[in-house]
Design an enzyme around this catalytic site. Structure first.
Site, PDB file in Angstrom:
ATOM      1  N   CYS A 157       0.948  -1.529  -0.252  1.00  0.00           N
ATOM      2  CA  CYS A 157       0.200   0.085   0.396  1.00  0.00           C
ATOM      3  C   CYS A 157       0.604   1.351  -0.015  1.00  0.00           C
ATOM      4  CB  CYS A 157      -0.938   0.225   0.907  1.00  0.00           C
ATOM      5  SG  CYS A 157      -0.261  -0.668   2.741  1.00  0.00           S
TER       6      CYS A 157
HETATM    7  N1  LIG Z   1      -4.076  -3.900   5.425  1.00  0.00           N
HETATM    8  C1  LIG Z   1      -3.805  -3.625   4.205  1.00  0.00           C
HETATM    9  O1  LIG Z   1      -4.139  -2.645   4.315  1.00  0.00           O
HETATM   10  C2  LIG Z   1      -2.197  -4.143   3.043  1.00  0.00           C
HETATM   11  C3  LIG Z   1      -2.430  -3.514   2.245  1.00  0.00           C
HETATM   12  C4  LIG Z   1      -1.531  -4.233   1.378  1.00  0.00           C
HETATM   13  C5  LIG Z   1      -1.450  -5.488   1.290  1.00  0.00           C
HETATM   14  N2  LIG Z   1      -1.780  -6.079   2.640  1.00  0.00           N
HETATM   15  C6  LIG Z   1      -1.660  -6.990   2.681  1.00  0.00           C
HETATM   16  O2  LIG Z   1      -2.376  -8.169   1.745  1.00  0.00           O
HETATM   17  C7  LIG Z   1      -2.337  -9.999   3.078  1.00  0.00           C
HETATM   18  C8  LIG Z   1      -3.507  -9.391   3.873  1.00  0.00           C
HETATM   19  O3  LIG Z   1      -3.748  -8.529   4.708  1.00  0.00           O
HETATM   20  P1  LIG Z   1      -4.558  -8.261   5.387  1.00  0.00           P
HETATM   21  O4  LIG Z   1      -4.361  -6.461   6.219  1.00  0.00           O
HETATM   22  O5  LIG Z   1      -6.392  -8.260   5.250  1.00  0.00           O
HETATM   23  O6  LIG Z   1      -4.724  -9.431   6.931  1.00  0.00           O
HETATM   24  P2  LIG Z   1      -5.081  -9.023   7.731  1.00  0.00           P
HETATM   25  O7  LIG Z   1      -6.200  -8.715   8.442  1.00  0.00           O
HETATM   26  O8  LIG Z   1      -4.362  -8.873   9.533  1.00  0.00           O
HETATM   27  O9  LIG Z   1      -5.746 -10.449   7.944  1.00  0.00           O
HETATM   28  C9  LIG Z   1      -5.449 -11.473   9.135  1.00  0.00           C
HETATM   29  C10 LIG Z   1      -6.525 -12.955   9.324  1.00  0.00           C
HETATM   30  O10 LIG Z   1      -5.089 -13.488   8.810  1.00  0.00           O
HETATM   31  C11 LIG Z   1      -5.439 -14.938   8.926  1.00  0.00           C
HETATM   32  N3  LIG Z   1      -4.083 -15.237   9.555  1.00  0.00           N
HETATM   33  C12 LIG Z   1      -2.323 -14.930  10.022  1.00  0.00           C
HETATM   34  N4  LIG Z   1      -1.826 -15.786   9.777  1.00  0.00           N
HETATM   35  C13 LIG Z   1      -1.897 -16.864   9.181  1.00  0.00           C
HETATM   36  C14 LIG Z   1      -1.846 -18.238   8.639  1.00  0.00           C
HETATM   37  N5  LIG Z   1      -0.406 -18.221   8.742  1.00  0.00           N
HETATM   38  N6  LIG Z   1      -2.711 -19.548   7.883  1.00  0.00           N
HETATM   39  C15 LIG Z   1      -3.926 -18.379   8.281  1.00  0.00           C
HETATM   40  N7  LIG Z   1      -4.280 -17.175   8.272  1.00  0.00           N
HETATM   41  C16 LIG Z   1      -4.441 -16.636   8.555  1.00  0.00           C
HETATM   42  C17 LIG Z   1      -5.753 -14.765  10.511  1.00  0.00           C
HETATM   43  O11 LIG Z   1      -7.546 -14.942  10.341  1.00  0.00           O
HETATM   44  P3  LIG Z   1      -8.209 -16.104  11.405  1.00  0.00           P
HETATM   45  O12 LIG Z   1      -8.517 -15.412  12.247  1.00  0.00           O
HETATM   46  O13 LIG Z   1      -8.944 -16.556  10.336  1.00  0.00           O
HETATM   47  O14 LIG Z   1      -7.468 -17.167  11.540  1.00  0.00           O
HETATM   48  C18 LIG Z   1      -5.787 -13.294  11.001  1.00  0.00           C
HETATM   49  O15 LIG Z   1      -7.359 -12.976  11.952  1.00  0.00           O
HETATM   50  C19 LIG Z   1      -0.775  -9.625   3.883  1.00  0.00           C
HETATM   51  O16 LIG Z   1       0.236 -10.105   3.573  1.00  0.00           O
HETATM   52  C20 LIG Z   1      -0.558  -7.899   4.146  1.00  0.00           C
HETATM   53  O17 LIG Z   1       0.335  -7.893   4.070  1.00  0.00           O
HETATM   54  C21 LIG Z   1      -2.471  -6.082   2.993  1.00  0.00           C
END
Ligand SMILES: NC(=O)c1ccc[n+]([C@@H]2O[C@H](COP(=O)([O-])OP(=O)(O)OC[C@H]3O[C@@H](n4cnc5c(N)ncnc54)[C@H](OP(=O)(O)O)[C@@H]3O)[C@@H](O)[C@H]2O)c1
Length: 362
Positions: A157
């Site tokens: 991002c």
């Molecule tokens: N947030 C942003 O603005 C953003 C922007 C660009 C890219 N990203 C990238 O996109 C990806 C997702 O980001 P996010 O922010 O949407 O994630 P998030 O909201 O932090 O997702 C967290 C969830 O991922 C699950 N999780 C964690 N470790 C896991 C594992 N080893 N295996 C399976 N599930 C797992 C858990 O779900 P459960 O509770 O179901 O276990 C946790 O609740 C990341 O790689 C992040 O770096 C994020």
């Protein structure tokens, strides 16, 4: 019609994909996974999804709300992987092995060099053999390669905001090698997982810098800006030098990045004017549906929930510096919207499909 899965729908980016894809006429969500919610219906875990109605068909939203969250993704044409890094690479490897195209939202395939990945992410890359086939998912730069890719690494991002802000300047060679990116993000950038720093009582009424020792988006920004400068024939002999300072701000979504660079005098011996710089930026992004070069400082509110990025470049005459303000929604152009833009491109659809909505304002 292409079938798609969302791997880790219980993440913020996964949920944002649900919201955006529900309106997409050519992508049909047929599979969603989520570790903690496996076996439950989407609408049970996320009641707001009952309201989704793909294609505007009354009642069709119920199909999505009743989708069962599984542990493993079913066979689909394309998958969006929303897992944390490392876990993402393992899933991507498995999906590609089943002939499924992938847009990976994690950082696992953004850096081309496995050693650089290991230095910044502090573990061995789980699937280094796939790095060569991964295409960095910035349509504004790699549109053609994305259109034939099977694996697209969706940009970070902050990286999207900073790269879009500085690409025109470094490719035109109007700035020196020393760059500063001072960026502020809303707390959803840290994901759904609980951390002390994102508790309401810690983050509200607060503004703080973090990762001063080096944020993980730094090598990604450098990789892309240096590659673009090289491709444009600009010689930054020692490479670019970037100071990147991210901040956490008490808002849900949004990134505002203020980028600074020393300007070179033009061939006429004077510094470029703001009008000249703005003309350069407008020409660079001419025809881009989601990047808008504007004449006033952008607000994060202008991008809330939309796939648009606003850039305001100007010259600070007193210091001889270029300033570029760059603004986007971290969950849309910074993640899930950009992922759909990439998927559209990979599947031969118009990049804009499903993404044309304006921001929620105010
Ligand atoms: N947030 C942003 O603005 C953003 C922007 C660009 C890219 N990203 C990238 O996109 C990806 C997702 O980001 P996010 O922010 O949407 O994630 P998030 O909201 O932090 O997702 C967290 C969830 O991922 C699950 N999780 C964690 N470790 C896991 C594992 N080893 N295996 C399976 N599930 C797992 C858990 O779900 P459960 O509770 O179901 O276990 C946790 O609740 C990341 O790689 C992040 O770096 C994020």
């Amino acid at each position: 019609m292409q079938t798609v899965s969302i791997v880790n729908v219980t993440s913020y980016t996964g949920l944002e994909l649900m919201r955006l894809l529900a309106e997409h006429p050519y992508f049909q969500i047929t599979s969603v996974t989520g570790r903690s919610a496996a076996g439950q219906r989407l609408g049970q875990v996320f009641p707001h999804l009952y309201a989704l109605a793909p294609g505007g068909q009354p009642g069709a939203g119920e199909r999505l709300a009743h989708l069962e969250i599984s542990e493993e993704p079913a066979q689909t044409d394309l998958a969006f992987v929303c897992l944390p890094h490392a876990a993402a690479a393992m899933a991507v490897q498995e999906l590609l092995g089943r002939g499924i195209k992938v847009v990976d939202l994690s950082a696992d395939f953004r850096l081309r060099d496995a050693a650089l990945y290991e230095e910044w992410y502090r573990h061995t890359h789980p699937a280094p053999a796939l790095l060569e086939q991964a295409v960095y998912g910035l349509c504004e730069r790699y549109r053609e390669r994305i259109s034939t890719a099977t694996l697209v690494a969706n940009p970070g991002c902050y990286a999207t905001a900073a790269i879009l802000a500085l690409l025109p300047a470094v490719t035109a060679g109007v700035v020196s090698a020393s760059l500063i990116v001072d960026a502020k993000s809303g707390v959803s950038g840290a994901g759904r997982g609980l951390t002390l720093g994102t508790h309401y009582s810690e983050a509200n009424e607060d503004l703080s810098a973090y990762s001063l020792g080096g944020h993980r988006h730094l090598p990604e920004i450098l990789q892309e800006l240096e590659g673009a400068a090289r491709a444009a024939g600009q010689s930054y002999d020692q490479g670019l030098r970037l100071t990147f300072v991210p901040h956490l701000t008490p808002m849900t979504r949004g990134i505002l990045a203020t980028c600074y660079a020393e300007l070179h005098p033009t061939a006429m011996g004077h510094l470029p004017t703001s009008d000249e710089i703005r003309a350069l930026y407008k020409e660079y992004y001419a025809g881009e549906p989601f990047v808008h070069v504007i004449d006033q400082p952008p607000h994060t509110k202008w991008t809330y929930g939309s796939n648009h990025c606003f850039l305001y470049p100007l010259v600070d005459d007193r210091s001889g510096r270029l300033l570029v303000l760059s603004c986007l929604d971290n969950l849309v152009k910074g993640a899930s919207g950009q992922a759909i833009q990439n998927a559209n491109c990979m599947c031969g659809f118009d990049e804009r499909i499903g993404l044309q909505g304006a921001a929620v304002y105010p």
